[in-house]
Design a protein around this motif. Structure first.
Motif, PDB file in Angstrom:
ATOM      1  N   LEU A  62       0.849  -1.191   0.000  1.00  0.00           N
ATOM      2  CA  LEU A  62       0.000   0.000   0.000  1.00  0.00           C
ATOM      3  C   LEU A  62       0.885   1.241   0.000  1.00  0.00           C
ATOM      4  O   LEU A  62       1.741   1.395   0.878  1.00  0.00           O
ATOM      5  CB  LEU A  62      -0.915   0.011   1.222  1.00  0.00           C
ATOM      6  N   PRO A  63       0.707   2.121  -0.977  1.00  0.00           N
ATOM      7  CA  PRO A  63       1.540   3.339  -1.024  1.00  0.00           C
ATOM      8  C   PRO A  63       1.381   4.174   0.254  1.00  0.00           C
ATOM      9  O   PRO A  63       0.287   4.298   0.792  1.00  0.00           O
ATOM     10  CB  PRO A  63       0.998   4.103  -2.232  1.00  0.00           C
ATOM     11  N   ASN A  64       2.481   4.698   0.733  1.00  0.00           N
ATOM     12  CA  ASN A  64       2.495   5.587   1.906  1.00  0.00           C
ATOM     13  C   ASN A  64       1.973   4.933   3.178  1.00  0.00           C
ATOM     14  O   ASN A  64       1.413   5.600   4.044  1.00  0.00           O
ATOM     15  CB  ASN A  64       1.711   6.868   1.623  1.00  0.00           C
ATOM     16  N   ARG A  65       2.155   3.648   3.297  1.00  0.00           N
ATOM     17  CA  ARG A  65       1.657   2.921   4.466  1.00  0.00           C
ATOM     18  C   ARG A  65       2.208   3.520   5.762  1.00  0.00           C
ATOM     19  O   ARG A  65       1.453   3.758   6.703  1.00  0.00           O
ATOM     20  CB  ARG A  65       2.032   1.444   4.336  1.00  0.00           C
ATOM     21  N   ASP A  66       3.503   3.783   5.812  1.00  0.00           N
ATOM     22  CA  ASP A  66       4.099   4.373   7.020  1.00  0.00           C
ATOM     23  C   ASP A  66       3.544   5.769   7.282  1.00  0.00           C
ATOM     24  O   ASP A  66       3.285   6.139   8.422  1.00  0.00           O
ATOM     25  CB  ASP A  66       5.622   4.453   6.890  1.00  0.00           C
ATOM     26  N   HIS A  67       3.380   6.534   6.230  1.00  0.00           N
ATOM     27  CA  HIS A  67       2.874   7.897   6.359  1.00  0.00           C
ATOM     28  C   HIS A  67       1.462   7.895   6.962  1.00  0.00           C
ATOM     29  O   HIS A  67       1.136   8.765   7.774  1.00  0.00           O
ATOM     30  CB  HIS A  67       2.877   8.589   4.999  1.00  0.00           C
ATOM     31  N   LEU A  68       0.637   6.943   6.585  1.00  0.00           N
ATOM     32  CA  LEU A  68      -0.725   6.875   7.116  1.00  0.00           C
ATOM     33  C   LEU A  68      -0.706   6.688   8.630  1.00  0.00           C
ATOM     34  O   LEU A  68      -1.455   7.346   9.356  1.00  0.00           O
ATOM     35  CB  LEU A  68      -1.504   5.737   6.453  1.00  0.00           C
ATOM     36  N   TYR A  69       0.148   5.815   9.108  1.00  0.00           N
ATOM     37  CA  TYR A  69       0.238   5.573  10.551  1.00  0.00           C
ATOM     38  C   TYR A  69       0.784   6.804  11.270  1.00  0.00           C
ATOM     39  O   TYR A  69       0.237   7.231  12.285  1.00  0.00           O
ATOM     40  CB  TYR A  69       1.109   4.346  10.831  1.00  0.00           C
ATOM     41  N   ASP A  70       1.834   7.388  10.714  1.00  0.00           N
ATOM     42  CA  ASP A  70       2.428   8.584  11.330  1.00  0.00           C
ATOM     43  C   ASP A  70       1.444   9.751  11.349  1.00  0.00           C
ATOM     44  O   ASP A  70       1.362  10.493  12.331  1.00  0.00           O
ATOM     45  CB  ASP A  70       3.703   8.995  10.595  1.00  0.00           C
ATOM     46  N   ARG A  71       0.690   9.918  10.268  1.00  0.00           N
ATOM     47  CA  ARG A  71      -0.310  10.987  10.208  1.00  0.00           C
ATOM     48  C   ARG A  71      -1.405  10.772  11.252  1.00  0.00           C
ATOM     49  O   ARG A  71      -1.893  11.723  11.863  1.00  0.00           O
ATOM     50  CB  ARG A  71      -0.909  11.059   8.806  1.00  0.00           C
ATOM     51  N   ALA A  72      -1.752   9.527  11.489  1.00  0.00           N
ATOM     52  CA  ALA A  72      -2.765   9.221  12.507  1.00  0.00           C
ATOM     53  C   ALA A  72      -2.272   9.618  13.895  1.00  0.00           C
ATOM     54  O   ALA A  72      -3.040  10.120  14.714  1.00  0.00           O
ATOM     55  CB  ALA A  72      -3.126   7.741  12.467  1.00  0.00           C
ATOM     56  N   ILE A  73      -0.982   9.424  14.156  1.00  0.00           N
ATOM     57  CA  ILE A  73      -0.415   9.831  15.452  1.00  0.00           C
ATOM     58  C   ILE A  73      -0.600  11.337  15.637  1.00  0.00           C
ATOM     59  O   ILE A  73      -1.054  11.794  16.685  1.00  0.00           O
ATOM     60  CB  ILE A  73       1.078   9.455  15.546  1.00  0.00           C
ATOM     61  N   VAL A  74      -0.276  12.098  14.619  1.00  0.00           N
ATOM     62  CA  VAL A  74      -0.407  13.557  14.701  1.00  0.00           C
ATOM     63  C   VAL A  74      -1.870  13.947  14.855  1.00  0.00           C
ATOM     64  O   VAL A  74      -2.226  14.749  15.724  1.00  0.00           O
ATOM     65  CB  VAL A  74       0.228  14.237  13.478  1.00  0.00           C
ATOM     66  N   ASP A  75      -2.731  13.387  14.022  1.00  0.00           N
ATOM     67  CA  ASP A  75      -4.149  13.747  14.057  1.00  0.00           C
ATOM     68  C   ASP A  75      -4.820  13.385  15.373  1.00  0.00           C
ATOM     69  O   ASP A  75      -5.600  14.162  15.913  1.00  0.00           O
ATOM     70  CB  ASP A  75      -4.917  13.058  12.919  1.00  0.00           C
ATOM     71  N   VAL A  76      -4.531  12.220  15.882  1.00  0.00           N
ATOM     72  CA  VAL A  76      -5.245  11.733  17.067  1.00  0.00           C
ATOM     73  C   VAL A  76      -4.588  12.192  18.363  1.00  0.00           C
ATOM     74  O   VAL A  76      -5.263  12.667  19.269  1.00  0.00           O
ATOM     75  CB  VAL A  76      -5.364  10.192  17.037  1.00  0.00           C
ATOM     76  N   MET A  77      -3.285  12.075  18.464  1.00  0.00           N
ATOM     77  CA  MET A  77      -2.621  12.404  19.735  1.00  0.00           C
ATOM     78  C   MET A  77      -2.195  13.856  19.834  1.00  0.00           C
ATOM     79  O   MET A  77      -2.472  14.518  20.814  1.00  0.00           O
ATOM     80  CB  MET A  77      -1.390  11.521  19.929  1.00  0.00           C
ATOM     81  N   VAL A  78      -1.503  14.332  18.831  1.00  0.00           N
ATOM     82  CA  VAL A  78      -0.899  15.652  18.937  1.00  0.00           C
ATOM     83  C   VAL A  78      -1.928  16.766  18.776  1.00  0.00           C
ATOM     84  O   VAL A  78      -2.009  17.664  19.621  1.00  0.00           O
ATOM     85  CB  VAL A  78       0.267  15.802  17.933  1.00  0.00           C
ATOM     86  N   LYS A  79      -2.726  16.729  17.745  1.00  0.00           N
ATOM     87  CA  LYS A  79      -3.710  17.795  17.526  1.00  0.00           C
ATOM     88  C   LYS A  79      -4.715  17.873  18.666  1.00  0.00           C
ATOM     89  O   LYS A  79      -5.082  18.956  19.096  1.00  0.00           O
ATOM     90  CB  LYS A  79      -4.442  17.590  16.204  1.00  0.00           C
TER      91      LYS A  79
END
Length: 89
Positions: A62-79
């Motif tokens: 799946l393209p950008n598989r790592d990016h999807l997980y990392d983006r979820a960290i930012v969206d859910v935890m950090v924001k």
């Protein structure tokens, strides 16, 4: 064996669910990590375990598989931690 997720939108939704669980069960660690600007150090084991779970459910090509997980960290935890007092904002 369950089918692997091949849709990027569904994979991102799965990543967000995994991160939401990590945040829910580690609220104090999240709060301390944001306050002390060491969130990724404090939750290193939990985030690594979550990533491994994500990998078992999502197609490896799946393209950008790592990016999807990392983006979820930012969206859910950090924001969502924007209300926590911290020197980083």
């Amino acid at each position: 064996m369950a089918r692997l997720v091949e849709n990027p939108d569904l994979a991102f939704r799965l990543a967000r669910a995994i991160i939401s669980d990590i945040a829910l069960y580690n609220q104090e660690k999240v709060k301390d990590g944001i306050k002390n600007d060491n969130l990724f150090d404090v939750l290193a084991d939990e985030l690594a375990e979550g990533r491994e779970h994500f990998y078992t459910r999502v197609a490896p090509d799946l393209p950008n598989r790592d990016h999807l997980y990392d983006r979820a960290i930012v969206d859910v935890m950090v924001k969502q931690a924007g209300k926590i007092e911290s020197s980083i904002w």
